[in-house]
Enzyme design. Sequence first.
Site, short mmCIF file in Angstrom:
data_model
loop_
_atom_site.label_atom_id
_atom_site.label_comp_id
_atom_site.label_asym_id
_atom_site.label_seq_id
_atom_site.Cartn_x
_atom_site.Cartn_y
_atom_site.Cartn_z
N ALA A 228 7.76 50.20 21.38
CA ALA A 228 6.98 51.12 21.97
C ALA A 228 5.54 50.37 23.10
O ALA A 228 5.17 51.10 23.85
CB ALA A 228 7.28 51.95 21.59
N ALA A 229 4.90 49.89 21.90
CA ALA A 229 2.93 49.87 21.96
C ALA A 229 3.39 49.11 23.75
O ALA A 229 3.77 47.60 23.56
CB ALA A 229 3.01 49.28 21.29
N GLY A 231 2.44 52.03 25.39
CA GLY A 231 3.36 53.27 25.66
C GLY A 231 3.42 53.63 26.66
O GLY A 231 3.56 55.03 26.82
N ASN A 232 3.02 52.82 27.66
CA ASN A 232 3.17 53.62 28.75
C ASN A 232 4.82 53.31 29.48
O ASN A 232 5.52 54.71 29.99
CB ASN A 232 3.17 52.40 30.16
CG ASN A 232 1.49 52.06 30.23
OD1 ASN A 232 0.96 52.49 29.80
ND2 ASN A 232 0.86 51.04 30.58
N GLU A 251 7.28 50.71 16.95
CA GLU A 251 6.33 49.54 16.91
C GLU A 251 6.80 48.74 15.67
O GLU A 251 5.63 50.11 14.43
CB GLU A 251 5.31 49.61 17.35
CG GLU A 251 3.84 49.23 17.97
CD GLU A 251 4.89 47.57 18.52
OE1 GLU A 251 4.88 46.40 18.00
OE2 GLU A 251 5.05 47.93 19.37
N ASP A 278 9.58 47.51 12.42
CA ASP A 278 11.06 46.70 13.39
C ASP A 278 12.04 47.94 13.39
O ASP A 278 12.57 47.83 13.10
CB ASP A 278 11.51 45.92 12.66
CG ASP A 278 11.56 44.20 13.32
OD1 ASP A 278 11.79 44.75 14.50
OD2 ASP A 278 11.85 43.48 13.29
N ASP A 298 11.91 46.50 25.72
CA ASP A 298 12.20 46.16 26.44
C ASP A 298 11.31 45.00 25.16
O ASP A 298 10.18 45.16 25.51
CB ASP A 298 10.35 47.03 27.70
CG ASP A 298 9.62 46.10 28.18
OD1 ASP A 298 10.69 45.27 28.87
OD2 ASP A 298 8.73 46.01 27.94
N CYS A 355 9.59 41.35 31.55
CA CYS A 355 8.60 40.86 32.87
C CYS A 355 8.78 39.15 32.50
O CYS A 355 7.03 38.77 32.60
CB CYS A 355 7.53 41.36 32.45
SG CYS A 355 6.06 41.03 31.07
#
Length: 473
Positions: A228-229, A231-232, A251, A278, A298, A355
């Site tokens: 999650a970090a 957090g966007n 996270e 984790d 992600d 990404c």
Amino acid sequence: MNFYFEAVTVLDKLDAKKGSIKSVIASVPEKNRKRTAALVIETLKYKQALNDVIDTTKLLTQERKITSRNLALVLVHDLLLAGGIQAGEGPIKQAVLRHRTRLQSELTRLKIKRGAKSNHELAQTDDSRAASIPRYVRVNGTRWSSKEALKAFKAQGYEQGDPFSSKKAFKQDDHIPDLFAFHPNARFTDDPLYLSGKIILQDKASCFPAHVLAPPARDDSVVIDATAAPGNKTSHLCAIMQNKGKLFAFERDRKRFSTLKTMLSRAHCSNIEAVNSDFLTVSPDDPRFSGVTHILLDPSCSGSGIVNRLDHLLDNEQENDVNSERLNKLAGFQLKMIRHAMTFPSVQRIVYSTCSVHAIENEHVVREAIKTEEATKGRFRLGHRKEVLPSWHRRGIPEEMDDPADAESVIRCSPGEDATNGFFVSLFVRTGSENTEGSAEDAVKRKTREEDGEAQPAAKRRRKKKNKTSVSS
């Protein structure tokens, strides 16, 4: 001197390719973040010049107190380019000051050699691709609506139009609800709207995963953001869910977890339980997660698609790692995350995104995931194009998929061509769960109707229908 050590830690992580500049800086405690970020970024801008000066003066070989090149870089930067080293007198500072005259002389010689009239001309120039990416601002739907934000932007002097035509022009995005594009040089970090959590600075491509996952806005919804970090994406999921249901945000890193909690608090996310753990250690049999229907993945990746306003500073330091051992390890970890997500008993939709621009982290991971035992046992398939942002033009690379037709099921964003950073998004759907919720596009239409006042409460619609029936009879 601790301030410099903190900057050195960031530079060490960047050298080890442990994330983008933005993500690594996000792990710095907030009280020190702004100052540390400024030093790191300025040091990277002048890194080539500073290295030349340090090597010519033999600073590292003559001073044992300066224990690393990155420590030398930040100290020499401040000595030569920032008005002096901002630390009390001590052995490390004195070790650099002993060479001040020589360092200054070598900097002057370097400017003459490169034909630079000022120190500024020694800085690394911007990545041209970054100039083609607008400053994206996502309206935080948990705080207010896009209509309200539109009025606020106009009150600040912004006008709707092509964001590249003027520093005061902006436009609403064509694909993501609540997303606006401003001029690349627009600044919002000190804007009260940003500081209060009403707007979130998030690249367009980074909004795709939550939008494609499209978790339902219901009180009984249970969703997981596995990594999650900062957090966007988590706050985006929260907004899509309208702060309803339950969103578990995992996270494992302690510092990044702290950043995550700060971000979620600012965004006024009340349906989230942040978990400093984790995701891979979480048991799908845990009763807390038995009702999880949507999972966002992600995971860590090469970050090769990130070209925004900072990471061009790392380009000259990055090797061509298309077939490297590092990429293979990352792909193995990414596949492991997907397989684990598929074992949750009630999960219906899993979004996997990176990404990265490398097929080994994208199409290759997806094509292997769909062939795993977990996918077969769980009856998972790739989402069809109509379920994965069908209006987006750039899809996967056909020759990198086992079935070239499957490339239509995934999304790619190309840096420098799509006005975004490089990105990849895929969706796995459990067969038999297709009709449990509408698509992301359906959710967008419903939201638009609600904002326009067209949608009526369900009870009111039922009463209207009943009255109509009575009149007919």
